[in-house]
Design an enzyme around this catalytic site. Structure first.
Site, PDB file in Angstrom:
ATOM      1  N   GLN A 193     142.080  -7.772  37.010  1.00  0.00           N
ATOM      2  CA  GLN A 193     142.397  -7.028  35.671  1.00  0.00           C
ATOM      3  C   GLN A 193     141.621  -7.432  34.539  1.00  0.00           C
ATOM      4  OE1 GLN A 193     146.730  -7.030  35.351  1.00  0.00           O
ATOM      5  NE2 GLN A 193     146.700  -6.768  37.749  1.00  0.00           N
ATOM      6  N   HIS A 228     147.579  -9.394  34.296  1.00  0.00           N
ATOM      7  CA  HIS A 228     148.551  -9.518  33.247  1.00  0.00           C
ATOM      8  C   HIS A 228     148.122  -9.848  31.918  1.00  0.00           C
ATOM      9  CE1 HIS A 228     152.138  -8.708  36.102  1.00  0.00           C
ATOM     10  NE2 HIS A 228     151.050  -8.017  36.581  1.00  0.00           N
ATOM     11  N   GLU A 279     159.264  -0.053  32.270  1.00  0.00           N
ATOM     12  CA  GLU A 279     160.052   0.040  31.097  1.00  0.00           C
ATOM     13  C   GLU A 279     159.259   0.661  29.741  1.00  0.00           C
ATOM     14  OE1 GLU A 279     162.209  -4.408  31.735  1.00  0.00           O
ATOM     15  OE2 GLU A 279     161.308  -4.028  29.659  1.00  0.00           O
ATOM     16  N   TYR A 318     163.307  -9.432  25.418  1.00  0.00           N
ATOM     17  CA  TYR A 318     163.695  -8.438  26.313  1.00  0.00           C
ATOM     18  C   TYR A 318     163.728  -8.924  27.664  1.00  0.00           C
ATOM     19  CZ  TYR A 318     162.808  -5.482  22.329  1.00  0.00           C
ATOM     20  OH  TYR A 318     162.775  -4.816  21.173  1.00  0.00           O
ATOM     21  N   TYR A 327     158.231  -9.230  44.255  1.00  0.00           N
ATOM     22  CA  TYR A 327     157.476  -8.545  45.360  1.00  0.00           C
ATOM     23  C   TYR A 327     157.761  -9.208  46.765  1.00  0.00           C
ATOM     24  CZ  TYR A 327     154.958  -5.222  42.656  1.00  0.00           C
ATOM     25  OH  TYR A 327     154.867  -4.306  41.572  1.00  0.00           O
TER      26      TYR A 327
END
Length: 383
Positions: free
Chosen positions: A84, A151, A243, A253, A264
């Site tokens: 990513q 991420h 979310e 949060y 997972y």
């Protein structure tokens, strides 16, 4: 269910229908393919209507939709490309017309692995359709750098006071989202030069904690302010539990202590409702949508949608319309786009522009959404 955060599953580009066909398929807009880019990630419009488009492997393109021409912008920082990771966001300074300053985010290699970084630079354009980033200065980094390729987050936004906001993913390491000695899994608030505002909620702690506005995030890939100054950020949940959060000062949060999804490997995570110490998302999605780019629309081409949000869906291959009512929100509509939507922007013409995700080095289309019958053409479809 999306694998991990929706970024790991490749999809082949599917043919875009013509504007006329798209208008006839039940969607309230026509879809026009404008151009294609190599694994595009983000875009922003310049005041003259041209687009800056980031390509994940480390290229910044200058594209002119009117003339269907493109050029390269040199001077891009070296990116750590893989998984990513790579070139991320591009955003103009609020006073870009005066100072020519742009901000870019990217994955950066270093001791310990990699992490997101944000740099500011002066954009200098030449007369041949290209240009360069000059006086490049890194003003923020994820701390610490870690192994892995997931991420990063690294979306950028400015508020109406000129403050710089950055989403920082937890790099698939879970616990850093709750660690105040790390700025992973946080939403960051800085002055436009990268310095820390004195009124940040944890400014008195110093170090990276002083940068933090909110914590307990997983991988926020969108960030936008509404007209009343509220900050909204969609983020990828684990297996379930995507979310949309109303982001407020100093609030936790909850990730990875609570989530409306699960790990997972099947291990459960307590839901938000089990612990009042952590803020519950305004919207939670299971199955996931894998939210990416995000805007709140205020253009003239779709007046019925003014004040609505639009989130690009990766694994859901959708464009998700969000209706707001003060501090609350709901999914109002979901449009099947038949492909992974990485980025959403509003153009100066009031059209909605999308970038198709170019997973694993593939091409991604730049698409323009207009009302049916508004005169969209197929110009640039072969670019």
């Amino acid at each position: 269910m999306a694998a991990c955060n929706g970024d790991t599953t490749a999809s082949s580009p599917t043919p875009t229908p013509t504007a006329q066909a798209a208008a006839a398929d039940g969607r309230p807009f026509a879809v026009e393919e404008v151009a294609r880019f190599a694994e595009p990630w983000a875009m922003t419009f310049l005041p003259d209507g041209r687009l800056l488009v980031t390509e994940k492997a480390g290229t910044l393109k200058l594209y002119d939709p009117e003339r269907d021409t493109r050029g390269d912008i040199g001077g891009v920082p070296e990116v750590a490309y893989g998984g990513q990771g790579g070139f991320g966001d591009v955003v103009l300074h609020p006073r870009f017309a005066d100072n020519g300053t742009v901000y870019v985010s990217y994955a950066e290699a270093g001791d310990g692995g990699a992490g997101a970084a944000v740099a500011r630079a002066t954009l200098t354009l030449d007369g041949s359709g290209g240009g360069a980033l000059e006086n490049v200065e890194v003003i923020w980094r994820q701390v610490p750098k870690v192994s892995g390729q997931g991420h990063y987050g690294h979306r950028i936004a400015f508020d109406r006071d000129g403050m710089l906001w950055i989403t920082s993913g937890e790099r698939q390491k879970f616990d850093p989202a709750q660690d105040m000695q790390a700025n992973l899994g946080k939403i960051i608030r800085l002055n436009d030069d990268g310095s820390v505002p004195a009124d940040n909620p944890f400014a008195d702690r110093g170090g990276v904690a002083a940068q933090i506005w909110s914590l307990g995030h997983r991988n926020p890939l969108g960030i936008v302010f509404d007209d009343d100054g509220r900050l909204w950020a969609p983020e990828m949940g684990p297996k379930g539990g995507d979310e949309l959060n109303l982001v407020e000062k100093g609030v936790n949060y909850g990730y990875p202590i609570v989530s409306d999804g699960e790990h997972y490997d099947g291990r459960p995570i307590p839901d938000h409702s089990t612990n009042p110490d952590y803020r519950t998302p305004v919207i939670s999605w299971t199955p996931v949508i894998s939210p990416a780019g995000f805007i709140i629309y205020d253009g003239g081409q779709f007046p019925e949608w003014q004040g609505n949000g639009f989130i690009g869906g990766l694994s859901s291959q959708s464009l998700v319309r969000i209706a707001f009512d003060g501090d609350s929100a709901r999914e109002a509509e979901r449009f099947d786009m038949g492909t992974r939507i990485r980025e959403v922007e509003q153009g100066p013409d009031g059209a909605i522009w999308l970038l198709e995700d170019g997973s694993r080095g593939g091409e991604g289309r730049l698409m323009r959404l207009t009302p049916p019958g508004a005169g969209a053409t197929d110009a640039g479809a072969d670019a």
